[in-house]
Write a protein that holds these residues in place. Structure first.
Motif, short mmCIF file in Angstrom:
data_model
loop_
_atom_site.label_atom_id
_atom_site.label_comp_id
_atom_site.label_asym_id
_atom_site.label_seq_id
_atom_site.Cartn_x
_atom_site.Cartn_y
_atom_site.Cartn_z
N LEU A 199 7.06 -2.46 1.49
CA LEU A 199 8.04 -1.57 1.90
C LEU A 199 8.84 -0.88 0.90
O LEU A 199 9.39 -1.60 0.28
CB LEU A 199 8.59 -2.13 3.00
N CYS A 200 8.86 0.49 0.78
CA CYS A 200 9.67 1.07 -0.05
C CYS A 200 11.05 1.21 0.31
O CYS A 200 11.41 1.57 1.59
CB CYS A 200 9.23 2.64 -0.29
N PRO A 201 12.04 0.46 -0.21
CA PRO A 201 13.40 0.66 0.13
C PRO A 201 13.99 1.78 0.29
O PRO A 201 15.30 2.28 0.74
CB PRO A 201 14.01 -0.51 -0.64
N THR A 202 13.35 2.99 -0.28
CA THR A 202 14.20 4.24 -0.55
C THR A 202 13.57 5.20 0.71
O THR A 202 14.46 5.73 1.35
CB THR A 202 13.71 4.63 -1.95
N CYS A 203 12.29 5.48 0.78
CA CYS A 203 11.67 6.16 1.85
C CYS A 203 11.03 5.65 2.95
O CYS A 203 10.74 6.19 3.97
CB CYS A 203 10.84 7.29 1.00
N GLY A 204 10.65 4.19 2.80
CA GLY A 204 10.09 3.74 4.02
C GLY A 204 8.54 3.59 3.98
O GLY A 204 7.98 3.09 4.77
N GLU A 205 8.17 4.09 2.77
CA GLU A 205 6.57 4.11 2.72
C GLU A 205 5.99 2.66 2.94
O GLU A 205 6.69 1.82 2.21
CB GLU A 205 6.07 4.50 1.05
N GLU A 206 5.03 2.57 3.53
CA GLU A 206 4.31 1.21 3.55
C GLU A 206 2.89 0.91 3.31
O GLU A 206 2.44 -0.11 3.53
CB GLU A 206 4.57 0.59 5.01
N ALA A 226 7.35 0.50 -7.92
CA ALA A 226 7.41 1.99 -7.94
C ALA A 226 7.03 2.55 -6.33
O ALA A 226 6.40 1.79 -5.71
CB ALA A 226 6.74 2.53 -8.85
N CYS A 227 7.26 3.55 -6.09
CA CYS A 227 6.54 4.23 -4.88
C CYS A 227 6.42 5.65 -5.37
O CYS A 227 7.02 6.54 -5.90
CB CYS A 227 7.90 4.45 -3.85
N ASP A 228 4.78 5.84 -5.09
CA ASP A 228 4.34 7.20 -5.48
C ASP A 228 4.67 8.35 -4.40
O ASP A 228 4.40 9.43 -4.63
CB ASP A 228 2.74 7.18 -5.68
N THR A 229 5.21 8.04 -3.39
CA THR A 229 5.64 8.90 -2.29
C THR A 229 7.00 9.67 -2.61
O THR A 229 7.18 10.74 -2.85
CB THR A 229 5.65 8.41 -0.86
N CYS A 230 8.06 8.74 -2.95
CA CYS A 230 9.50 9.18 -3.33
C CYS A 230 9.74 9.33 -4.54
O CYS A 230 10.71 9.97 -5.14
CB CYS A 230 10.51 8.71 -2.42
N LYS A 231 8.69 8.61 -5.51
CA LYS A 231 9.08 8.67 -7.17
C LYS A 231 10.32 7.86 -7.42
O LYS A 231 10.65 8.06 -8.67
CB LYS A 231 9.01 10.16 -7.65
ZN LIG Z 1 9.47 5.55 -1.53
#
Ligand SMILES: [Zn+2]
Ligand SMILES: [Zn+2]
Length: 276
Positions: A199-206, A226-231
């Motif tokens: 779970l991305c702690p910045t944007c919530g991507e799961e 990393a998160c490819d949704t929010c970068k």
């Molecule tokens: Zn994210």
């Protein structure tokens, strides 16, 4: 054991860890040696706060971590603190401490109070350098107060610190069963809270395929999550790989990981104390 006695040991462990990491991580040695001086000063501040607390314990635990700060105990140490920074910091920061020392105590108080209100919440664009002076000075106060706060049982997976509403500085994987359980470490009060692994702690991507993890060969206990949704990325210290790591300190030494993440186009949500 009283609160007054516990803090010193934590600072000793951080100082010892910084010394251990100093030689093999040559890129970070200058920062770690400086951090040694900072942490030693923080230990002194922490001891002063704890002693004052024992002499005059408050009637009730603080309702809000950010409720008004009583600076009477620590402000007399601010000038000494500025000279430590001036004598040991990298040149630009040393100069900033020298300039700050020329200002009066009203200006110091304003800067400390502003940091206390905004730290970890509305400071995303400020950067490590501009925040350093109030941040390092007040870190022991935030940690001390957090230790006094009552904790409600955690029912959800909050992206902000349940005690103070700040964004996380780091992830921490702690051994549990055959694997590791992830916690987030608060960028302001340094407390940890449990957080789901995927779970991305910045944007919530799961979606797992949007959340790549990179681990360097030379230090397998440091992960770039990393998160490819929010970068954005979260640096996570994996204690299942190195049980001697101290997340706050190992993070300062992970300079190659920062360079790598930046090259890949990922940004860090909250910088660490030294911006490494
Ligand atoms: Zn994210
Ligand atoms: Zn917090």
């Amino acid at each position: 054991m009283t609160l007054g006695q516990t803090g010193g040991a934590e600072y000793d462990a951080r100082i010892k860890r910084a010394e251990q990491l100093s030689s093999p991580h040559s890129a970070a040695t200058e920062f770690l040696e400086f951090y040694d001086h900072v942490a030693s000063f923080q230990k002194l501040i922490r001891a002063n706060i704890a002693a004052a607390h024992q002499v005059e314990p408050p009637n009730a635990p603080p309702a809000d971590l950010r409720s008004e700060l009583d600076l009477t105990v620590i402000l007399p140490h601010f000038r000494g603190y500025l000279s430590v920074i001036e004598n040991h910091a990298p040149p630009a920061l040393a100069e900033s401490a020298r300039q700050t020392a020329l200002l009066g105590s009203n200006s110091w108080i304003a800067s400390l109070e502003a940091y206390w209100q905004h730290a970890g919440r509305y400071d995303q664009q400020v950067g490590a350098f501009a925040q350093f002076l109030p941040r390092a000075f007040l870190q022991p106060c935030a940690e001390f107060r957090a230790a006094l706060m009552p904790r409600a049982p955690q029912v959800s997976t909050p992206r902000l610190c349940p005690l103070c509403g700040s964004r996380p500085l780091l992830g921490v994987l702690r051994p549990e069963g055959d694997g590791g359980k992830r916690f987030l470490l608060c960028s302001f009060c340094q407390q940890e809270w449990e957080f789901r692994r995927i779970l991305c702690p910045t944007c919530g991507e799961e979606a797992e395929d949007k959340l790549p993890v990179y681990v360097g060969e030379d230090s397998p206990h440091i992960r770039v999550e990393a998160c490819d949704t929010c970068k954005f990325y979260l640096r996570t210290i994996d204690l299942t790989k190195d049980g001697n790591a101290i997340p706050l300190v190992d993070d300062l030494a992970a300079i190659p990981h920062t360079l790598w993440a930046n090259e890949q186009g990922y940004s860090r949500l909250q910088p660490n104390l030294l911006g490494t």
